[in-house]
Design a protein around this motif. Structure first.
Motif, short mmCIF file in Angstrom:
data_model
loop_
_atom_site.label_atom_id
_atom_site.label_comp_id
_atom_site.label_asym_id
_atom_site.label_seq_id
_atom_site.Cartn_x
_atom_site.Cartn_y
_atom_site.Cartn_z
N CYS A 47 39.09 56.52 36.81
CA CYS A 47 38.86 55.26 37.56
C CYS A 47 39.20 54.05 36.69
O CYS A 47 39.05 52.92 37.14
N ARG A 48 39.65 54.28 35.47
CA ARG A 48 39.96 53.22 34.51
C ARG A 48 38.80 52.25 34.35
O ARG A 48 38.97 51.05 34.26
N GLY A 49 37.60 52.82 34.33
CA GLY A 49 36.41 52.02 34.03
C GLY A 49 35.77 51.38 35.23
O GLY A 49 34.70 50.78 35.13
N ARG A 50 36.41 51.51 36.38
CA ARG A 50 35.87 50.83 37.55
C ARG A 50 34.61 51.51 38.08
O ARG A 50 33.75 50.89 38.67
N GLY A 51 34.51 52.80 37.88
CA GLY A 51 33.36 53.54 38.38
C GLY A 51 33.56 54.01 39.81
O GLY A 51 32.80 54.81 40.32
N LEU A 52 34.59 53.50 40.42
CA LEU A 52 34.89 53.84 41.81
C LEU A 52 36.36 54.22 41.89
O LEU A 52 37.18 53.72 41.12
N VAL A 53 36.67 55.10 42.83
CA VAL A 53 38.07 55.40 43.07
C VAL A 53 38.38 55.16 44.54
O VAL A 53 37.56 55.44 45.41
N VAL A 54 39.55 54.59 44.79
CA VAL A 54 39.99 54.34 46.16
C VAL A 54 40.86 55.51 46.58
O VAL A 54 41.93 55.72 46.02
N GLU A 55 40.39 56.27 47.56
CA GLU A 55 41.16 57.43 47.99
C GLU A 55 42.22 57.05 49.01
O GLU A 55 43.28 57.64 49.07
N ASP A 56 41.88 56.04 49.81
CA ASP A 56 42.76 55.63 50.90
C ASP A 56 43.01 54.14 50.73
O ASP A 56 42.23 53.33 51.21
N PRO A 57 44.07 53.77 50.01
CA PRO A 57 44.24 52.35 49.69
C PRO A 57 44.48 51.48 50.92
O PRO A 57 45.09 51.92 51.89
N CYS A 58 43.99 50.26 50.83
CA CYS A 58 44.22 49.27 51.89
C CYS A 58 45.72 49.01 51.99
O CYS A 58 46.37 48.72 50.99
N PRO A 59 46.31 49.14 53.18
CA PRO A 59 47.77 48.94 53.30
C PRO A 59 48.18 47.49 53.06
O PRO A 59 49.33 47.24 52.66
N ALA A 60 47.28 46.57 53.27
CA ALA A 60 47.67 45.15 53.13
C ALA A 60 47.85 44.76 51.67
O ALA A 60 48.78 44.03 51.34
N CYS A 61 46.99 45.23 50.79
CA CYS A 61 47.05 44.81 49.39
C CYS A 61 47.41 45.97 48.47
O CYS A 61 47.39 45.83 47.25
N HIS A 62 47.72 47.13 49.03
CA HIS A 62 48.07 48.33 48.27
C HIS A 62 47.00 48.68 47.24
O HIS A 62 47.31 49.12 46.14
N GLY A 63 45.76 48.41 47.63
CA GLY A 63 44.65 48.82 46.78
C GLY A 63 44.24 47.82 45.71
O GLY A 63 43.27 48.04 45.01
N SER A 64 44.98 46.72 45.61
CA SER A 64 44.64 45.76 44.54
C SER A 64 43.42 44.92 44.90
O SER A 64 42.74 44.39 44.03
N GLY A 65 43.15 44.78 46.18
CA GLY A 65 42.02 43.95 46.61
C GLY A 65 42.34 42.46 46.62
O GLY A 65 41.52 41.65 47.00
N ARG A 66 43.56 42.11 46.19
CA ARG A 66 43.90 40.69 46.10
C ARG A 66 44.60 40.17 47.35
O ARG A 66 45.38 40.90 47.96
N GLY A 67 44.32 38.97 47.70
CA GLY A 67 44.96 38.34 48.85
C GLY A 67 45.07 36.85 48.62
O GLY A 67 44.82 36.36 47.52
N VAL A 68 45.47 36.15 49.65
CA VAL A 68 45.63 34.71 49.56
C VAL A 68 44.80 34.07 50.65
O VAL A 68 44.76 34.56 51.77
N SER A 69 44.12 32.99 50.32
CA SER A 69 43.39 32.28 51.35
C SER A 69 44.03 30.93 51.60
O SER A 69 44.44 30.24 50.67
N ASN A 70 44.20 30.58 52.85
CA ASN A 70 44.72 29.28 53.22
C ASN A 70 43.60 28.47 53.82
O ASN A 70 42.86 28.97 54.65
#
Ligand SMILES: [Zn+2]
Ligand SMILES: [Zn+2]
Length: 391
Positions: free
Chosen positions: A206-229
């Motif tokens: 998990c590279r220290g995260r403690g959690l693993v994403v098995e099914d990544p979010c298609p919008a951010c490809h698992g990064s969790g990052r986005g943009v707010s306007n």
């Protein structure tokens, strides 16, 4: 339904059951509450409707054995001082954990850093650090008069934010990151250093995260990052100059965990005016005059930007291109307090005269100019161009 909501919401409380209630008890509680708050029995009652929705939402999760298991795991991970890392898996209450804030404080998706810090610090309870929001840049175009008087503009701003699809968890909507099977959520694993020595190192799975994403979010490809306007209104101060970069304190990206907001820097473009130019606090204006006005002197009417026209007394023999200063009719002085004298509150109006030569002459006018020419025949304007040779 997003994962971060799971960590924030107490679905057991919404259903009025204990955390270890049986599936049958949960179903019973749900039916009772759903019936009591059903919109059909409370037409137009927003409170009942909200309550009904909350109950349905809660049952959707804890009424489903698989989702309930994930929810319990999620809450034990995030509730009360990082439960699992204090040696226990149970929820200890305390501040509900906000995944969004957390991920944002991590720059949008890595649990590793903060968990690393926790272990580096000997496992002490780590408080979420407050952080100042980022400074943002924007541009605005304002009218000539707006720039002088000050104006409120709407600005559309983009900044980093958790991915809206997954609320920053990186997992496909409707799923949650799973507790890492290798480190069981600790983010660290023991590695043998040879002999009797072992050291903790960051979990490779998990590279220290403690959690693993098995099914990544298609919008951010698992990064969790986005943009707010977002659109904000900003006050452009009076006297702003074309190309000036102004700082709006606290209008930047929101602070994290109670930290102050960043600042917003706005580069302002000022539209040109049909008549007036601007040099600092002074306004400039070019006024056409005729040859006879220049030669004989005249009183000419001059427009001002903010009021009635003023009369400019031009002396006889005014040369082409002379600039006259009309005090107190310029732009409002920027960055200075008014001293109470009205002429100090504004700069000056600088009027430059431009002698116009008629392109076409009427017969009478032609005769008059020829008479003038005859009357001034003795003088040679260019005489000194040829006097004294080269040099
Ligand atoms: Zn792991
Ligand atoms: Zn996402």
């Amino acid at each position: 339904m997003t994962n971060s909501d799971w960590a924030e919401k107490d679905f057991y409380k919404a259903l009025g059951v204990s955390k270890d209630a049986s599936a049958a008890d949960i179903k019973k509680a749900y039916r009772k509450l759903a019936r009591a708050n059903h919109p059909d029995s409370h037409p137009g009652d927003k409170t009942a409707e909200d309550r009904f929705k909350a109950v349905a939402e809660a049952y959707d999760v804890v009424g489903d054995p698989e989702k309930r298991k994930q929810y319990d795991e999620m809450r034990s991970m995030f509730a009360g001082g990082f439960g699992p890392f204090q040696g226990g898996r149970t929820t200890t209450g305390g501040q509900p954990f906000d995944v969004d804030d957390f991920l944002r404080s991590q720059g949008g998706g890595s649990f590793g850093d903060i968990f690393g810090t926790m272990f580096g610090g000997g496992g002490a309870r780590t408080r979420r650090a407050t952080r100042r929001g980022a400074d943002l840049e924007s541009e605005a175009t304002v009218g000539f008069t707006e720039a002088l008087d000050g104006v409120t503009v709407s600005l559309r701003l983009s900044s980093d934010a958790p991915c809206p699809q997954c609320n920053g968890t990186g997992a496909r909507a409707g799923t949650v990151p799973k507790v890492c099977p290798q480190c069981e959520g600790a983010g660290m694993v023991a590695a043998s250093m040879g002999g009797a020595f072992t050291m903790n190192e960051t979990c490779p799975t998990c590279r220290g995260r403690g959690l693993v994403v098995e099914d990544p979010c298609p919008a951010c490809h698992g990064s969790g990052r986005g943009v707010s306007n977002r659109t904000i209104s900003a006050r452009i101060p009076a006297g702003v100059k074309d190309g000036q970069r102004i700082r709006l304190r606290g209008k930047g990206a929101p602070g994290e965990n109670g930290g102050p907001n960043g600042d917003l820097y706005v580069t302002v473009h000022v539209s040109a005016h049909r008549l007036f130019g601007r040099k600092g606090d002074n306004l400039s204006l070019t006024v056409p005059i005729s040859f006879d006005e220049a030669a004989l002197g005249a009183e000419i009417k001059v427009p001002t930007l903010n009021g009635a026209p003023v009369t400019l007394k031009m002396p006889a023999g005014t040369p082409n291109g002379r600039t006259f200063r009309i005090r107190g009719r310029g732009a409002p002085r920027s960055g200075k307090r008014s001293t109470g004298h009205s002429s100090d509150a504004r700069g000056d109006l600088l009027v430059t005269v431009e002698v116009q030569v008629p392109a076409v002459l009427s017969e009478d006018a032609r005769a008059a100019v020829e008479a003038y020419q005859a009357a001034t025949a003795g003088s040679d304007l260019r005489a000194n161009l040829f006097a004294g040779g080269r040099g």
